[in-house]
Design an enzyme around this catalytic site. Structure first.
Site, PDB file in Angstrom:
ATOM      1  N   THR A  73       0.823  -1.203   0.000  1.00 23.42           N
ATOM      2  CA  THR A  73       0.000   0.000   0.000  1.00 23.42           C
ATOM      3  C   THR A  73       0.861   1.259   0.000  1.00 23.42           C
ATOM      4  OG1 THR A  73      -1.429   1.286   1.468  1.00 23.42           O
ATOM      5  CG2 THR A  73      -0.103  -0.381   2.511  1.00 23.42           C
ATOM      6  N   ASP A  74       0.284   2.358  -0.478  1.00 21.57           N
ATOM      7  CA  ASP A  74       1.023   3.632  -0.402  1.00 21.57           C
ATOM      8  C   ASP A  74       1.013   4.198   1.020  1.00 21.57           C
ATOM      9  OD1 ASP A  74      -1.663   4.404  -0.297  1.00 21.57           O
ATOM     10  OD2 ASP A  74      -1.424   6.083  -1.696  1.00 21.57           O
ATOM     11  N   GLU A  75       0.250   3.554   1.924  1.00 19.27           N
ATOM     12  CA  GLU A  75       0.191   4.054   3.300  1.00 19.27           C
ATOM     13  C   GLU A  75       1.525   3.907   4.017  1.00 19.27           C
ATOM     14  OE1 GLU A  75      -3.397   2.984   5.431  1.00 19.27           O
ATOM     15  OE2 GLU A  75      -4.456   2.664   3.556  1.00 19.27           O
TER      16      GLU A  75
ATOM     17  N   TYR B 191      -1.299  -0.715  10.970  1.00 18.39           N
ATOM     18  CA  TYR B 191      -1.450  -1.410   9.685  1.00 18.39           C
ATOM     19  C   TYR B 191      -0.310  -1.040   8.743  1.00 18.39           C
ATOM     20  CZ  TYR B 191      -3.009  -1.982   4.822  1.00 18.39           C
ATOM     21  OH  TYR B 191      -3.059  -2.285   3.484  1.00 18.39           O
TER      22      TYR B 191
ATOM     23  N   LYS C  68       2.703  -3.412   7.123  1.00 20.10           N
ATOM     24  CA  LYS C  68       2.930  -3.565   5.680  1.00 20.10           C
ATOM     25  C   LYS C  68       4.341  -3.098   5.314  1.00 20.10           C
ATOM     26  CE  LYS C  68       0.562  -4.761   2.859  1.00 20.10           C
ATOM     27  NZ  LYS C  68       0.272  -6.135   2.331  1.00 20.10           N
TER      28      LYS C  68
HETATM   29  P1  NAD Z   1      -9.044  -8.009   2.371  1.00 18.26           P
HETATM   30  O1  NAD Z   1      -9.002  -7.687   3.826  1.00 18.26           O
HETATM   31  O2  NAD Z   1     -10.301  -7.822   1.616  1.00 18.26           O
HETATM   32  O3  NAD Z   1      -8.594  -9.537   2.149  1.00 18.26           O
HETATM   33  C1  NAD Z   1      -7.492 -10.103   2.789  1.00 18.26           C
HETATM   34  C2  NAD Z   1      -7.525 -11.604   2.541  1.00 18.26           C
HETATM   35  O4  NAD Z   1      -6.378 -12.186   3.206  1.00 18.26           O
HETATM   36  C3  NAD Z   1      -8.759 -12.291   3.096  1.00 18.26           C
HETATM   37  O5  NAD Z   1      -9.296 -13.182   2.154  1.00 18.26           O
HETATM   38  C4  NAD Z   1      -8.243 -13.035   4.321  1.00 18.26           C
HETATM   39  O6  NAD Z   1      -8.983 -14.214   4.640  1.00 18.26           O
HETATM   40  C5  NAD Z   1      -6.830 -13.354   3.892  1.00 18.26           C
HETATM   41  N1  NAD Z   1      -5.947 -13.609   5.030  1.00 18.26           N
HETATM   42  C6  NAD Z   1      -5.840 -12.855   6.165  1.00 18.26           C
HETATM   43  N2  NAD Z   1      -4.936 -13.415   6.995  1.00 18.26           N
HETATM   44  C7  NAD Z   1      -4.460 -14.522   6.366  1.00 18.26           C
HETATM   45  C8  NAD Z   1      -3.491 -15.506   6.699  1.00 18.26           C
HETATM   46  N3  NAD Z   1      -2.830 -15.451   7.865  1.00 18.26           N
HETATM   47  N4  NAD Z   1      -3.249 -16.495   5.814  1.00 18.26           N
HETATM   48  C9  NAD Z   1      -3.920 -16.554   4.646  1.00 18.26           C
HETATM   49  N5  NAD Z   1      -4.852 -15.660   4.274  1.00 18.26           N
HETATM   50  C10 NAD Z   1      -5.106 -14.659   5.122  1.00 18.26           C
HETATM   51  O7  NAD Z   1      -7.830  -7.185   1.735  1.00 18.26           O
HETATM   52  P2  NAD Z   1      -7.707  -6.454   0.325  1.00 18.26           P
HETATM   53  O8  NAD Z   1      -8.301  -5.119   0.417  1.00 18.26           O
HETATM   54  O9  NAD Z   1      -8.145  -7.374  -0.756  1.00 18.26           O
HETATM   55  O10 NAD Z   1      -6.127  -6.257   0.242  1.00 18.26           O
HETATM   56  C11 NAD Z   1      -5.294  -7.268  -0.295  1.00 18.26           C
HETATM   57  C12 NAD Z   1      -3.850  -6.809  -0.256  1.00 18.26           C
HETATM   58  O11 NAD Z   1      -3.690  -5.616  -1.004  1.00 18.26           O
HETATM   59  C13 NAD Z   1      -3.315  -6.517   1.146  1.00 18.26           C
HETATM   60  O12 NAD Z   1      -1.999  -6.963   1.237  1.00 18.26           O
HETATM   61  C14 NAD Z   1      -3.386  -5.006   1.249  1.00 18.26           C
HETATM   62  O13 NAD Z   1      -2.408  -4.513   2.129  1.00 18.26           O
HETATM   63  C15 NAD Z   1      -3.091  -4.614  -0.188  1.00 18.26           C
HETATM   64  N6  NAD Z   1      -3.662  -3.321  -0.591  1.00 18.26           N
HETATM   65  C16 NAD Z   1      -4.996  -3.071  -0.417  1.00 18.26           C
HETATM   66  C17 NAD Z   1      -5.516  -1.845  -0.824  1.00 18.26           C
HETATM   67  C18 NAD Z   1      -6.986  -1.530  -0.681  1.00 18.26           C
HETATM   68  O14 NAD Z   1      -7.380  -0.379  -0.912  1.00 18.26           O
HETATM   69  N7  NAD Z   1      -7.840  -2.486  -0.342  1.00 18.26           N
HETATM   70  C19 NAD Z   1      -4.680  -0.886  -1.411  1.00 18.26           C
HETATM   71  C20 NAD Z   1      -3.326  -1.184  -1.571  1.00 18.26           C
HETATM   72  C21 NAD Z   1      -2.827  -2.418  -1.169  1.00 18.26           C
END
Ligand code: NAD
Length: 352
Positions: free
Chosen positions: A133-135, A158, A162
């Site tokens: 993430t950009d955070e 968080y 990350k």
């Molecule tokens: P989300 O919370 O919707 O999904 C996370 C998934 O990871 C879930 O299916 C959960 O069951 C699984 N998970 C959690 N702990 C686990 C573990 N120990 N082992 C296996 N699976 C596990 O998240 P998201 O929004 O889809 O984000 C996905 C990734 O993208 C993350 O790494 C997040 O940091 C990154 N990201 C998200 C955003 C955003 O805006 N949503 C932006 C930039 C980056």
């Protein structure tokens, strides 16, 4: 392409699974622990399809993940599994440290072991894409955007977790030669997002005639990117990304949280008119502790090197997202009535 996706039952991971199997015809191994935000319904349409396998496993369970990867023999791993909600990390960071740091380490070690055992030609093609993430870069002032060389200044539990995993992933490239690529993306929106994040939570509260609580003065600004555009960027990394590089993805569509709430209300006024305008439901709530004022990413490098560009403009993508939540009450109703009804999270520190 044989692609192992971690967190494939989450918001972005499920979009990646659907696009990989449906649009690309790739073979996918989805490794997900089904934490609260992991919904098997998000990938139900893929169950039973040749080329799609689900493994219910925790990325921190190194032996299990390593066995599964050794059997699957991936060309690449797309690492998305994480705890992702800033407010929950403020209330309790334990799960964030465990999954985002300890789990990422276990996954890197499992990947390294499987990669080392590959024949030379497959080793050379293998990629480990760490999605972040950009955070991790902290808060921006009114001007400027993050770039790939911005210093790390995480300010929430968080973001700190990350950031730690980004450093681990890069260290596994430098120290062991694992072919790692890191991406940092701005806020995503779209269908299947767990209704704790700003956009789906605001849509559902508005649909139920409940207050749409916006933190602080509502002036916190994010650079929104549609989830499908993020997935397209991640696939571009898999196909054209250079090992050891970092790529930033952003939509260039900056909006404050108050602007987002008003945009949602305007769409709902057209789609589901009620007696009073939906914007009457907007209220200001106590701010999130340490709330970063502004994030925005300069994705010039990704655009040039990966030939990637976002396809969806925010207003169009948001309208389609609102329509998706209206049409998919069967998806969100059990979540609202069971796991999470919309209660304020992450205000603990501000209340003490
Ligand atoms: P989300 O919370 O919707 O999904 C996370 C998934 O990871 C879930 O299916 C959960 O069951 C699984 N998970 C959690 N702990 C686990 C573990 N120990 N082992 C296996 N699976 C596990 O998240 P998201 O929004 O889809 O984000 C996905 C990734 O993208 C993350 O790494 C997040 O940091 C990154 N990201 C998200 C955003 C955003 O805006 N949503 C932006 C930039 C980056």
């Amino acid at each position: 392409m044989r692609l192992a996706i971690t967190g494939g039952c989450g918001f972005i991971g499920s979009a990646a699974c659907r696009a990989a199997v449906d649009a690309r015809g790739w073979s996918v191994l989805n490794i997900d622990a089904l934490a609260y935000a992991g919904r098997r319904e998000n990938v139900a349409m893929l169950e039973g399809r040749p080329g799609y396998t689900f493994l219910h496993a925790d990325i921190a369970d190194r032996a299990r993940v390593e066995d599964a990867l050794a059997a699957f023999q991936p060309d690449a791993i797309l690492h998305l599994a994480a705890e992702t909600h800033v407010d929950r990390s403020i209330d309790a960071a334990d799960a964030f440290v465990r999954t985002n740091i300890v789990g990422a380490h276990a996954l890197l070690e499992a990947a390294r072991s499987v990669w080392r055992a590959m024949p030379h030609e497959r080793r050379a093609r293998f990629r480990f894409v760490h999605v972040s993430t950009d955070e991790v870069f902290g808060a921006l002032g009114p001007e400027g955007r993050f770039t790939e060389t911005s210093p790390y200044r995480p300010r929430s539990p968080y973001a700190a977790s990350k950031a730690a995993s980004d450093h681990l992933a890069r260290a596994w490239r430098e120290t062991y030669g694992l072919p790692v690529i890191v991406s940092n993306c701005t806020n995503n929106y779209g269908p299947y997002q767990f209704p704790e994040k700003l956009i789906p939570l605001s849509i559902l509260n508005a649909l139920e005639g409940k207050p749409i609580a916006i933190y602080g003065d509502g002036g916190h600004s994010r650079d929104w990117l549609h989830v499908d555009d993020h997935v397209a960027g991640l696939f571009a990394i898999l196909e054209r990304g250079a090992v050891g590089e970092t790529y930033l993805f952003g939509g260039g569509d900056e909006r404050t949280s108050l602007e987002v709430a008003h945009a949602i209300c305007a769409i709902l006024d057209a789609e589901q008119p009620r007696r009073a305008p939906h914007a009457d439901l907007i209220t200001l709530a106590p701010d999130r502790p340490g709330h970063d004022r502004r994030y925005a990413a300069d994705s010039a490098k990704a655009r040039a090197a990966l030939e990637w560009a976002p396809q969806q403009r925010f207003e169009d993508g948001l309208r389609e997202t609102v329509r998706w939540y209206i049409a998919n009450e069967a998806w969100w109703r059990p979540i609202r009535e069971g796991l999470y009804a919309g209660r304020r999270l992450g205000a603990g520190a501000a209340q003490t």
